[in-house]
Write a protein that holds these residues in place. Structure first.
Motif, PDB file in Angstrom:
ATOM      1  N   VAL A 168       0.835  -1.206   0.000  1.00 38.25           N
ATOM      2  CA  VAL A 168       0.000   0.000   0.000  1.00 38.25           C
ATOM      3  C   VAL A 168       0.866   1.250   0.000  1.00 38.25           C
ATOM      4  N   PHE A 169       1.851   1.279   0.878  1.00 34.59           N
ATOM      5  CA  PHE A 169       2.681   2.477   0.980  1.00 34.59           C
ATOM      6  C   PHE A 169       3.593   2.640  -0.236  1.00 34.59           C
ATOM      7  N   ALA A 170       4.028   1.524  -0.834  1.00 36.82           N
ATOM      8  CA  ALA A 170       4.829   1.621  -2.064  1.00 36.82           C
ATOM      9  C   ALA A 170       4.015   2.266  -3.176  1.00 36.82           C
ATOM     10  N   THR A 171       2.727   1.900  -3.271  1.00 33.56           N
ATOM     11  CA  THR A 171       1.844   2.501  -4.280  1.00 33.56           C
ATOM     12  C   THR A 171       1.757   4.004  -4.097  1.00 33.56           C
ATOM     13  N   GLY A 172       1.492   4.420  -2.855  1.00 33.91           N
ATOM     14  CA  GLY A 172       1.350   5.849  -2.583  1.00 33.91           C
ATOM     15  C   GLY A 172       2.608   6.629  -2.883  1.00 33.91           C
ATOM     16  N   ILE A 173       3.772   6.058  -2.556  1.00 33.65           N
ATOM     17  CA  ILE A 173       5.037   6.765  -2.752  1.00 33.65           C
ATOM     18  C   ILE A 173       5.320   6.981  -4.240  1.00 33.65           C
ATOM     19  N   VAL A 174       5.140   5.930  -5.059  1.00 35.64           N
ATOM     20  CA  VAL A 174       5.423   6.051  -6.493  1.00 35.64           C
ATOM     21  C   VAL A 174       4.479   7.053  -7.153  1.00 35.64           C
ATOM     22  N   CYS A 175       3.180   6.965  -6.816  1.00 38.93           N
ATOM     23  CA  CYS A 175       2.202   7.906  -7.397  1.00 38.93           C
ATOM     24  C   CYS A 175       2.548   9.341  -7.054  1.00 38.93           C
ATOM     25  N   THR A 176       2.792   9.566  -5.765  1.00 38.72           N
ATOM     26  CA  THR A 176       3.068  10.924  -5.303  1.00 38.72           C
ATOM     27  C   THR A 176       4.332  11.469  -5.954  1.00 38.72           C
ATOM     28  N   PHE A 177       5.316  10.597  -6.186  1.00 41.24           N
ATOM     29  CA  PHE A 177       6.590  11.012  -6.760  1.00 41.24           C
ATOM     30  C   PHE A 177       6.408  11.629  -8.140  1.00 41.24           C
ATOM     31  N   TYR A 178       5.819  10.856  -9.071  1.00 43.67           N
ATOM     32  CA  TYR A 178       5.768  11.392 -10.440  1.00 43.67           C
ATOM     33  C   TYR A 178       4.683  12.449 -10.607  1.00 43.67           C
ATOM     34  N   CYS A 179       3.650  12.407  -9.764  1.00 49.31           N
ATOM     35  CA  CYS A 179       2.620  13.445  -9.826  1.00 49.31           C
ATOM     36  C   CYS A 179       3.182  14.784  -9.360  1.00 49.31           C
ATOM     37  N   THR A 180       3.975  14.745  -8.291  1.00 51.19           N
ATOM     38  CA  THR A 180       4.553  15.973  -7.745  1.00 51.19           C
ATOM     39  C   THR A 180       5.608  16.551  -8.673  1.00 51.19           C
ATOM     40  N   LEU A 181       6.375  15.698  -9.315  1.00 51.71           N
ATOM     41  CA  LEU A 181       7.443  16.187 -10.187  1.00 51.71           C
ATOM     42  C   LEU A 181       6.907  16.789 -11.483  1.00 51.71           C
ATOM     43  N   GLY A 182       6.020  16.071 -12.163  1.00 56.98           N
ATOM     44  CA  GLY A 182       5.661  16.459 -13.525  1.00 56.98           C
ATOM     45  C   GLY A 182       4.323  17.118 -13.723  1.00 56.98           C
ATOM     46  N   GLY A 183       3.470  17.153 -12.684  1.00 53.80           N
ATOM     47  CA  GLY A 183       2.167  17.797 -12.832  1.00 53.80           C
ATOM     48  C   GLY A 183       1.220  17.026 -13.733  1.00 53.80           C
ATOM     49  N   LEU A 184       0.251  17.731 -14.304  1.00 58.08           N
ATOM     50  CA  LEU A 184      -0.802  17.080 -15.085  1.00 58.08           C
ATOM     51  C   LEU A 184      -0.259  16.377 -16.325  1.00 58.08           C
ATOM     52  N   LYS A 185       0.715  16.979 -16.994  1.00 57.10           N
ATOM     53  CA  LYS A 185       1.247  16.344 -18.199  1.00 57.10           C
ATOM     54  C   LYS A 185       1.864  14.986 -17.877  1.00 57.10           C
ATOM     55  N   ALA A 186       2.567  14.906 -16.753  1.00 59.59           N
ATOM     56  CA  ALA A 186       3.141  13.627 -16.344  1.00 59.59           C
ATOM     57  C   ALA A 186       2.041  12.629 -16.026  1.00 59.59           C
ATOM     58  N   VAL A 187       0.987  13.095 -15.364  1.00 57.45           N
ATOM     59  CA  VAL A 187      -0.132  12.211 -15.026  1.00 57.45           C
ATOM     60  C   VAL A 187      -0.773  11.655 -16.292  1.00 57.45           C
ATOM     61  N   VAL A 188      -1.056  12.532 -17.263  1.00 58.22           N
ATOM     62  CA  VAL A 188      -1.738  12.109 -18.485  1.00 58.22           C
ATOM     63  C   VAL A 188      -0.896  11.122 -19.285  1.00 58.22           C
ATOM     64  N   TRP A 189       0.379  11.433 -19.489  1.00 57.37           N
ATOM     65  CA  TRP A 189       1.211  10.550 -20.308  1.00 57.37           C
ATOM     66  C   TRP A 189       1.548   9.249 -19.582  1.00 57.37           C
ATOM     67  N   THR A 190       1.676   9.298 -18.273  1.00 55.84           N
ATOM     68  CA  THR A 190       1.882   8.058 -17.519  1.00 55.84           C
ATOM     69  C   THR A 190       0.635   7.186 -17.592  1.00 55.84           C
ATOM     70  N   ASP A 191      -0.534   7.819 -17.499  1.00 54.24           N
ATOM     71  CA  ASP A 191      -1.791   7.081 -17.645  1.00 54.24           C
ATOM     72  C   ASP A 191      -1.874   6.389 -19.002  1.00 54.24           C
ATOM     73  N   ALA A 192      -1.440   7.088 -20.050  1.00 50.98           N
ATOM     74  CA  ALA A 192      -1.488   6.508 -21.392  1.00 50.98           C
ATOM     75  C   ALA A 192      -0.628   5.243 -21.465  1.00 50.98           C
ATOM     76  N   PHE A 193       0.558   5.315 -20.888  1.00 49.75           N
ATOM     77  CA  PHE A 193       1.431   4.136 -20.846  1.00 49.75           C
ATOM     78  C   PHE A 193       0.792   3.015 -20.028  1.00 49.75           C
ATOM     79  N   GLN A 194       0.229   3.369 -18.878  1.00 44.16           N
ATOM     80  CA  GLN A 194      -0.349   2.359 -17.990  1.00 44.16           C
ATOM     81  C   GLN A 194      -1.610   1.733 -18.584  1.00 44.16           C
ATOM     82  N   MET A 195      -2.325   2.481 -19.412  1.00 46.04           N
ATOM     83  CA  MET A 195      -3.479   1.923 -20.105  1.00 46.04           C
ATOM     84  C   MET A 195      -3.046   0.775 -21.016  1.00 46.04           C
ATOM     85  N   VAL A 196      -1.936   0.957 -21.709  1.00 44.62           N
ATOM     86  CA  VAL A 196      -1.405  -0.095 -22.581  1.00 44.62           C
ATOM     87  C   VAL A 196      -1.032  -1.324 -21.750  1.00 44.62           C
TER      88      VAL A 196
END
Length: 641
Positions: A168-196
């Protein structure tokens, strides 16, 4: 290993770790990439909504990945095994939801030039309504995200033996990391990769599971023999857990609260560079929803065929129905290193995309609706750092809420119940503002509070007093071929039988528990929506309904236009006095404009306190009405409406 024996929890092979780690590394790297690429763009607008320069493709993939999360990967197949393929009816719900969102709600939000969905409520009503909805949204999203974080942790725990809460905590840490660094653009493009990754993971399970169970025709015939495809149930009884009507109607209202007015969805749509791209993103997303839903339902049918003679949950091989899918994966991929890792990456991808989108949306709402109202003059640099700090705070809160999710039962029902309880009243609130021009702020606030009270009442009552078994009976689940089950029963029959007989007499239930509290969880949203609309309209008429000339036309889309399109005269009546065309706007006098438009000191100095250039008669600065897009997002929007 026989499918009728309980497998021991096994550790990942090297290739499982490689596949799983690769998904995490790529996700985190996308955040780092956008942090570097966008380092010169230091405004909160760039960080939170991507500068309104996104295209429809990645946004569509992002929307699908976010709302088809691990809840779908783990929960839907087990629901199909236990109750049948009723989830096929969600194809109807999704279709109505996307059409209504794209044609009714998104145009209003996009043209208004807002960043937070709840900013609309202040323009349409007042800041009291806005703050009430903001608090409601924050609570709803944290609760829902807690469920989403907990779900893949179950998968890891079942498949690899990893510590549940460590996952559970590993999930939260990874999400928070890339969301905090890259903002919405990082969220959208990461989502696109994860959808695949999600689609590939699902397909691998479907293909291998189908092969091991005799091919598509054999799986289909087994499902028919087991009544898993007997879903033509048109019973209108609202107490039945799943029927055509509960899913087609209740599901539409539940998901419309998610797609139509939810900040996480709206934020990504308004990040598109044109309104056309925003709508197209939703329609492309509909295809993605259909694909993921089909994969989940057919995975459930394959899983049923595999365990036709020995249901692992009924046999006691697993502790919860939501563990059935990872348990199934361990069986079919027992001799294929790397594929269990792919499935866990699939479940994790759904979670990472949902949690990151939620964190970003929570940060946006909090910054726009709360922080900016307290601190009026925040520099661009400081606003960006505050936004990133909020991402960290909400990442921690959402992770902690996963502890609560472990007590809420099945992940699918828990997730949709939360959306129904909160999303229904919220959908009603925005409907009052957009569809009914005569609603005033007192009606809006009263309707929201009433809707919340009614939906929480029925949902909490349903949690305390579950519906009678006759309203939600699972289909026949056989265990006659389970080896360990037969041995256990032979050894304990004499002690189990008296206890079972002693508990067959159910305690008496009140009329309220047998009716109101037994309502299908998919109807919670309708209870909240209808209550909000009825009470909101009544209060508005009792306290003096809103006058049309006080409402800006960008903020409404009266549903009554559908029945008065043939005449300009009746069209004006349908708009209830709202200035719905440019001709009406040009007739406004200066006094009315001064009341409606708040000018900044810079604008007053530039314009000499006059309105000769008519700048505030038009849509928000930077918005091109012909192209329906924003050409300059850095302009001052004090004059927008």
């Amino acid at each position: 290993m026989s499918k009728f024996e309980k497998p021991l929890i096994s550790n990942f092979a090297v290739w499982d770790y490689v596949v799983f780690a690769a998904m995490l590394v790529v996700s985190a790297s996308i955040g780092v990439f956008f942090a570097i690429k966008e380092r010169k763009k230091k405004t909160s607008k760039e960080f939170l909504i991507g500068g309104r320069q996104m295209t429809c493709g990645p946004v569509a993939l992002s929307l699908t990945a976010s709302f088809m999360s691990a809840i779908t990967v783990l929960g839907t197949p087990s629901e199909v095994v236990r109750y049948g393929a009723y989830y096929f009816f969600f194809f109807i719900s999704y279709t109505f939801v996307i059409i209504l969102s794209a044609e009714l709600f998104i145009p209003v939000f996009y043209r208004s030039g807002i960043t937070s969905t709840y900013e609309y409520l202040e323009h349409r009503f007042n800041n009291i309504v806005r703050y009430a909805a903001t608090v409601m949204y924050i609570a709803q999203t944290i609760l829902y995200t807690g469920v989403v974080v907990y779900a893949p942790a179950l998968a890891l725990n079942q498949v690899t033996g990893f510590n549940l809460w460590g996952s559970v905590f590993a999930t939260g840490i990874v999400c928070t990391f890339y969301c905090t660094l890259g903002g919405l653009k990082a969220v959208v493009w990461t989502d696109a990769f994860q959808m695949v990754v999600m689609v590939v993971g699902f397909l691998s399970v479907l293909i291998e599971g189908t092969i091991q169970n005799g091919g598509p025709s054999k799986v289909w015939q087994t499902a028919i023999n087991g009544s898993r495809l007997d879903i033509a149930d048109f019973d209108v009884d609202p107490l039945r857990r799943h029927t055509f009507w509960t899913i087609a109607v209740g599901g539409t209202f539940t998901w419309l609260g998610i797609y139509g007015v939810n900040q996480s969805t709206v934020q990504r749509c308004i990040s598109c560079k044109t309104e056309k791209h925003a709508k197209l993103a939703l329609y492309l997303n509909l295809i993605g929803l259909w694909v993921i839903l089909a994969c989940a339902v057919f995975s459930g049918l394959v899983m049923y065929a595999h365990y036709e003679g020995c249901d692992p949950w009924t046999a006691g091989f697993i502790q919860a129905p939501d563990q059935m899918m990872p348990y199934f994966v361990m069986h079919i991929f027992a001799k294929m290193p790397g594929l269990p890792g792919l499935f866990v990456a699939c479940a994790f991808s759904g979670t990472l995309s949902t949690v990151a989108a939620s964190i970003n949306a929570l940060a946006t709402v909090t910054f726009e609706d709360i922080v900016k109202s307290i601190f009026k003059n925040i520099s661009d640099k400081k606003s960006t750092w505050i936004s990133k700090g909020l991402c960290v705070v909400f990442g921690i809160l959402c992770t902690v809420m996963a502890v609560v999710a472990s007590l809420m039962g099945g992940v699918v029902q828990a997730a949709l119940s939360i959306h129904g309880m909160c999303g229904g009243p919220m959908l009603g609130l925005f409907s009052l503002g957009i569809l009914f021009p005569w609603t005033n702020w007192k009606g809006a606030l009263g309707g929201l509070l009433t809707g919340i009270t009614m939906s929480f009442w029925v949902a909490i009552g349903g949690f305390i007093y579950p519906a009678p078994a006759s309203k939600s009976l699972p289909l026949l689940l056989r265990t006659d071929q389970c080896k360990l089950l037969n041995e256990t029963i032979n050894g304990t029959l004499s002690t189990v039988l008296p206890t079972t007989l002693a508990t067959t007499i159910a305690p008496e239930r009140s009329v309220l528990a047998d009716n109101w509290y037994s309502l299908s969880y998919l109807y919670y949203s309708i209870v909240g929506y209808v209550s909000c609309i009825i009470v909101g309209l009544l209060i508005s008429f009792i306290t003096g309904h809103e006058h049309g000339r006080n409402i800006k036309p960008l903020f409404i889309r009266p549903v009554c236009n559908l029945v008065c399109f043939w005449s300009d005269k009746y069209m004006k009546k349908c708009w209830c006095g709202v200035r719905h065309d440019e001709e009406d706007e040009e007739e406004l006098d200066d006094d009315t404009l001064k009341k409606d438009v708040k000018m900044t000191p810079v604008q007053e100095k530039t314009m000499g306190n006059s309105y000769d250039n008519d700048s505030c008669h038009k849509p928000p600065p930077g918005y091109n009405a012909d192209e329906k897009s924003y050409t300059n997002t850095d302009v001052d929007k004090e004059c927008q409406f």
